[in-house]
Write a protein that holds these residues in place. Structure first.
Motif, PDB file in Angstrom:
ATOM      1  N   LEU A  67       0.806  -1.217   0.000  1.00 59.66           N
ATOM      2  CA  LEU A  67       0.000   0.000   0.000  1.00 59.66           C
ATOM      3  C   LEU A  67       0.842   1.273   0.000  1.00 59.66           C
ATOM      4  O   LEU A  67       0.330   2.356  -0.236  1.00 59.66           O
ATOM      5  N   TYR A  68       2.157   1.133   0.267  1.00 55.63           N
ATOM      6  CA  TYR A  68       2.973   2.327   0.470  1.00 55.63           C
ATOM      7  C   TYR A  68       2.931   3.303  -0.712  1.00 55.63           C
ATOM      8  O   TYR A  68       2.802   4.503  -0.497  1.00 55.63           O
ATOM      9  N   PRO A  69       3.019   2.800  -1.946  1.00 50.97           N
ATOM     10  CA  PRO A  69       2.958   3.737  -3.074  1.00 50.97           C
ATOM     11  C   PRO A  69       1.704   4.600  -3.047  1.00 50.97           C
ATOM     12  O   PRO A  69       1.741   5.801  -3.338  1.00 50.97           O
ATOM     13  N   LEU A  70       0.583   3.979  -2.654  1.00 46.75           N
ATOM     14  CA  LEU A  70      -0.676   4.722  -2.594  1.00 46.75           C
ATOM     15  C   LEU A  70      -0.639   5.758  -1.476  1.00 46.75           C
ATOM     16  O   LEU A  70      -1.043   6.920  -1.660  1.00 46.75           O
ATOM     17  N   ALA A  93       2.263  12.842  -0.909  1.00 45.32           N
ATOM     18  CA  ALA A  93       3.051  13.692  -1.794  1.00 45.32           C
ATOM     19  C   ALA A  93       2.201  14.744  -2.481  1.00 45.32           C
ATOM     20  O   ALA A  93       2.696  15.809  -2.869  1.00 45.32           O
ATOM     21  N   SER A  94       0.890  14.449  -2.612  1.00 48.08           N
ATOM     22  CA  SER A  94       0.034  15.418  -3.301  1.00 48.08           C
ATOM     23  C   SER A  94      -0.132  16.697  -2.474  1.00 48.08           C
ATOM     24  O   SER A  94      -0.574  17.716  -2.984  1.00 48.08           O
ATOM     25  N   PHE A  95       0.224  16.603  -1.185  1.00 52.19           N
ATOM     26  CA  PHE A  95       0.146  17.803  -0.332  1.00 52.19           C
ATOM     27  C   PHE A  95       1.519  18.460  -0.151  1.00 52.19           C
ATOM     28  O   PHE A  95       1.661  19.389   0.612  1.00 52.19           O
ATOM     29  N   GLY A 120      12.818  13.104  -0.241  1.00 55.79           N
ATOM     30  CA  GLY A 120      12.943  11.884   0.549  1.00 55.79           C
ATOM     31  C   GLY A 120      11.808  10.927   0.243  1.00 55.79           C
ATOM     32  O   GLY A 120      10.888  11.260  -0.499  1.00 55.79           O
ATOM     33  N   ALA A 121      11.886   9.716   0.849  1.00 53.04           N
ATOM     34  CA  ALA A 121      10.867   8.698   0.565  1.00 53.04           C
ATOM     35  C   ALA A 121       9.711   8.758   1.550  1.00 53.04           C
ATOM     36  O   ALA A 121       8.750   8.008   1.434  1.00 53.04           O
ATOM     37  N   GLY A 122       9.799   9.613   2.572  1.00 56.69           N
ATOM     38  CA  GLY A 122       8.727   9.714   3.558  1.00 56.69           C
ATOM     39  C   GLY A 122       7.459  10.252   2.933  1.00 56.69           C
ATOM     40  O   GLY A 122       7.500  10.946   1.920  1.00 56.69           O
ATOM     41  N   PHE A 123       6.318   9.908   3.555  1.00 55.01           N
ATOM     42  CA  PHE A 123       5.075  10.359   2.918  1.00 55.01           C
ATOM     43  C   PHE A 123       4.460  11.569   3.609  1.00 55.01           C
ATOM     44  O   PHE A 123       3.555  12.190   3.082  1.00 55.01           O
ATOM     45  N   VAL A 144      -4.745  11.534  -7.334  1.00 56.76           N
ATOM     46  CA  VAL A 144      -5.512  11.169  -6.134  1.00 56.76           C
ATOM     47  C   VAL A 144      -7.000  11.356  -6.409  1.00 56.76           C
ATOM     48  O   VAL A 144      -7.820  10.474  -6.119  1.00 56.76           O
ATOM     49  N   LEU A 145      -7.365  12.503  -7.008  1.00 60.56           N
ATOM     50  CA  LEU A 145      -8.780  12.735  -7.307  1.00 60.56           C
ATOM     51  C   LEU A 145      -9.324  11.690  -8.279  1.00 60.56           C
ATOM     52  O   LEU A 145     -10.458  11.247  -8.162  1.00 60.56           O
ATOM     53  N   THR A 146      -8.468  11.300  -9.221  1.00 60.10           N
ATOM     54  CA  THR A 146      -8.909  10.350 -10.246  1.00 60.10           C
ATOM     55  C   THR A 146      -9.226   8.978  -9.657  1.00 60.10           C
ATOM     56  O   THR A 146     -10.192   8.332 -10.068  1.00 60.10           O
TER      57      THR A 146
END
Lengths: 370, 300
Positions: free
Chosen positions: B44-47, B53-55, B64-67, B272-274
């Motif tokens: 699930l991490y990519p999601l 990331a969208s924010f 970085g790789a943090g979300f 994300v909206l899509t």
């Protein structure tokens, strides 16, 4: 008025002939039971009457109408299925109302009809339940109600009780018979065709019984007539518990020869015979085979005794042939454990069958034709 | 006395064993959940990252790789929604809706009727027709692209929504027909026969009796069709040429290859909206979705 007539009715599946041109006349208001072993085409016959199965040949008449090409909904029939076939997504009320709704009856009339039927079948409290919330007996009553509400000319039952337990089956049997009587008394059309493989249902419910085997009618008669005067070996073996004893042998004058034993039949039996078969079968019901001390009798070796309470089933061996006799518990006690027993058939209740065609040749002239 | 002593010993032993069983059960449950949780997280991490990331700001995305965004901003959503075209993203959602609605409704109706015919009626050449349904099922999509394109061009349907939903609304999706046929075959016929005895004709039987029983399968057909259409990229790409007719799948691509020069936060925000409608619909109806898929194969 709905008399149902099947004329030379045939059903063929590919190269397999399931129903062999049968003729059957069911009177208005009659309770006709079609009975036979599985695969005898009794259900197929019923489904042809219902219009759920196409007819290969012959004709079906309901009342004065030839219904061969009419869809089921236009035949003025109602059917009760073995597994109830209630509409799972509709409440009991919806199940009952469906047929009338399709017919476009007004709401008030439908509601009144539901009320009436629910009262007769004592399902008033179940009206707002879904079929999955019903027990087997309740579901079958609803299925019965769905048939009743349409006021059809002919009721068709396809083994309606075989999914119920023994106790419930017995009470439903009485309920259906009473319902039939009630409809008849009220002057409503109440012709019933009832398919079952259970001979107890057939014997207790039917005005007449039609015994079928392999797509052919073996005999049509009242339960009493079937029991006392089976027309052929098949009916003789099928109706009655325990089964009728059928002993292969030959007729010699007034004696019937079974292996090394000879049984004097007496003139009143031989005079009944319509023909004298070469190879014959002697048929006698276990209830009509009594324990005696002297000849004329058949001597057999007792192999097993089943104690049923008020009576005892004696299983005996007559030179390799199995015999069953039903005797009272007292008679069995009096035997005192002896192995060899003497059994005498009641001459009035004894049947002689022609082995070559299975016909009962010991019926009186008039009965033979029936 | 000796007897009661033995009895007590047995009881103590049983208590000890019971305690041990509880302990083993606890450990095994812990291991199981930790394992499931970590595998789930990896998948699930990519999601999760996408949503996080969208924010983010554009510069932070690749830091970085943090979300978790350091300074959350709605910038991506606001700018992304406006797009570089004269239309907002709402227009593209509306276009998607205009394709999906007739397609899903048409699929449900047409596939039910086709499946009902195959499962319940005898008609001439039925076997050949059914074999051709299966054959279509096995045919790769690309094979039919060019003939279909030429056909729709000759019909004058290019740059309209018609090529995208009309074939499906005419039971063109063999997979759904097949799925419903299998489901129907597993349903007992008695109810339909009872309905016929009750006077219903074939269409009434279908509508009042079969469709309600078919509901779980039908819901998953609609869900599948909804998701596939929402995600369909190639179809709209081939048939639609005016930007004002683009559905979201194409619009998303649009924001990558035009002037924005890779404003990633806008792209991610719109992504994300899509996926949101599909996710909402899936979670709302997942029970039917799973029931429908399994029923096709397992039942009967």
């Amino acid at each position: 008025m709905a008399r149902v007539q099947l004329k030379k009715l045939e059903k063929v599946y590919g190269s397999f002939k399931a129903v062999h041109g049968i003729d059957l006349d069911i009177e208005d208001g009659e309770f006709m039971v079609l009975v036979g072993p599985s695969g005898c085409a009794k259900s197929t016959t019923l489904r042809m009457v219902a219009g759920l199965e196409e007819i290969t040949g012959g004709e079906i008449q309901i009342g004065e109408r030839r219904v061969n090409d009419l869809p089921p909904g236009k035949r003025s029939i109602a059917m009760v299925f073995q597994n109830y076939a209630l509409y799972p997504h509709m409440k009991v009320r919806g199940n009952l109302a469906f047929g009338l709704k399709i017919a476009g009856r007004p709401r008030a009339e439908i509601d009144a009809a539901i009320e009436q039927v629910a009262k007769i079948l004592e399902i008033e409290t179940l009206l707002d339940r879904l079929p999955k919330q019903l027990s087997g007996g309740q579901a079958q009553r609803v299925a019965l109600g769905r048939a009743l509400i349409k006021k059809p000319e002919v009721f068709l039952f396809d083994e309606p009780l075989s999914n119920l337990d023994a106790k419930l089956r017995a009470s439903m049997r009485v309920r259906i018979t009473e319902l039939h009587r009630r409809l008849k008394a009220e002057g409503l059309s109440s012709t019933v065709i009832y398919v079952t493989h259970d001979q107890i249902e057939a014997m207790t419910m039917g005005d007449r019984i039609c015994v079928m085997q392999a797509g052919e009618i073996m005999q049509v008669a009242t339960p009493k007539e079937l029991y006392n005067h089976p027309a052929n070996l098949f009916v003789a073996g099928f109706i009655g518990t325990p089964e009728m004893n059928l002993l292969d042998g030959a007729l010699e004058g007034e004696e019937f020869v079974i292996g090394s034993q000879r049984l004097a039949l007496g003139a009143h039996v031989t005079s009944r015979l319509s023909t004298l078969p070469g190879q014959a079968v002697l048929g006698v019901r276990p209830q009509h085979l009594s324990l005696v001390r002297e000849a004329p009798a058949l001597t057999a070796r007792l192999s097993n005794a089943e104690f049923m309470g008020h009576e005892v089933y004696l299983h005996a061996d007559l030179e390799g042939r199995k015999l069953v006799s039903v005797v009272s518990a007292g008679e069995f006690e009096a035997l005192g454990g002896s192995e060899l027993i003497r059994l005498r058939p009641d001459p009035a209740m004894l049947h002689i069958f022609d082995k070559s065609n299975g016909r009962n040749v010991s019926l009186l002239g008039g009965r033979l034709a029936a | 006395m000796a007897n009661s002593q033995t009895l007590t010993d047995t009881q103590v032993l049983e208590d000890v064993q019971a305690a041990r069983r509880v302990k083993i059960g606890l450990i095994s449950a812990t291991v199981r959940y930790v394992l499931l949780f970590s595998v789930g997280l990896v998948m699930l991490y990519p999601l999760i990252w996408l949503i996080g990331a969208s924010f983010k700001t554009n510069s932070e995305i690749f830091a970085g790789a943090g979300f978790l965004p350091e300074s959350p901003t709605l910038d991506g959503y606001i700018k992304g929604w406006q797009t570089s075209t004269p239309y907002t993203f709402g227009r593209f959602f509306w276009n998607s809706f205009l394709i999906i609605l007739p397609k899903v409704i048409g699929t449900a109706i047409s596939c039910t009727m086709a499946a009902y015919a195959f499962a319940r009626f005898e008609f001439p050449l039925k076997k050949i027709f059914f074999v051709s349904v299966i054959a279509i099922l096995l045919l790769p999509n690309v094979v039919t692209r060019i003939p279909q394109y030429i056909l729709f061009r000759d019909l004058g349907w290019l740059d309209s929504f018609l090529p995208l939903w009309v074939p499906s609304a005419m039971a063109g999706d063999a997979f759904f027909v097949f799925m419903l046929v299998q489901f129907l075959r597993s349903l007992p016929r008695d109810m339909e026969e009872a309905a016929r005895v009750d006077g219903a004709n074939s269409l009434q039987t279908l509508v009042y009796i079969v469709v309600p029983m078919l509901a779980p399968a039908l819901i998953s057909v609609c869900l599948f069709q909804f998701m596939w259409t929402m995600n369909d990229f190639l179809g709209p790409l081939i048939y639609l040429s005016s930007v004002d007719k683009y559905p979201v799948s194409l619009a998303l691509k649009l924001s990558i290859d035009t002037t924005e020069a890779f404003e990633w936060n806008r792209i991610l925000a719109m992504s994300v909206l899509t996926i949101t409608p599909a996710l909402i619909v899936f979670f709302a109806a997942q029970r039917y979705f799973i029931e429908g898929i399994s029923a096709g194969g397992v039942k009967g």
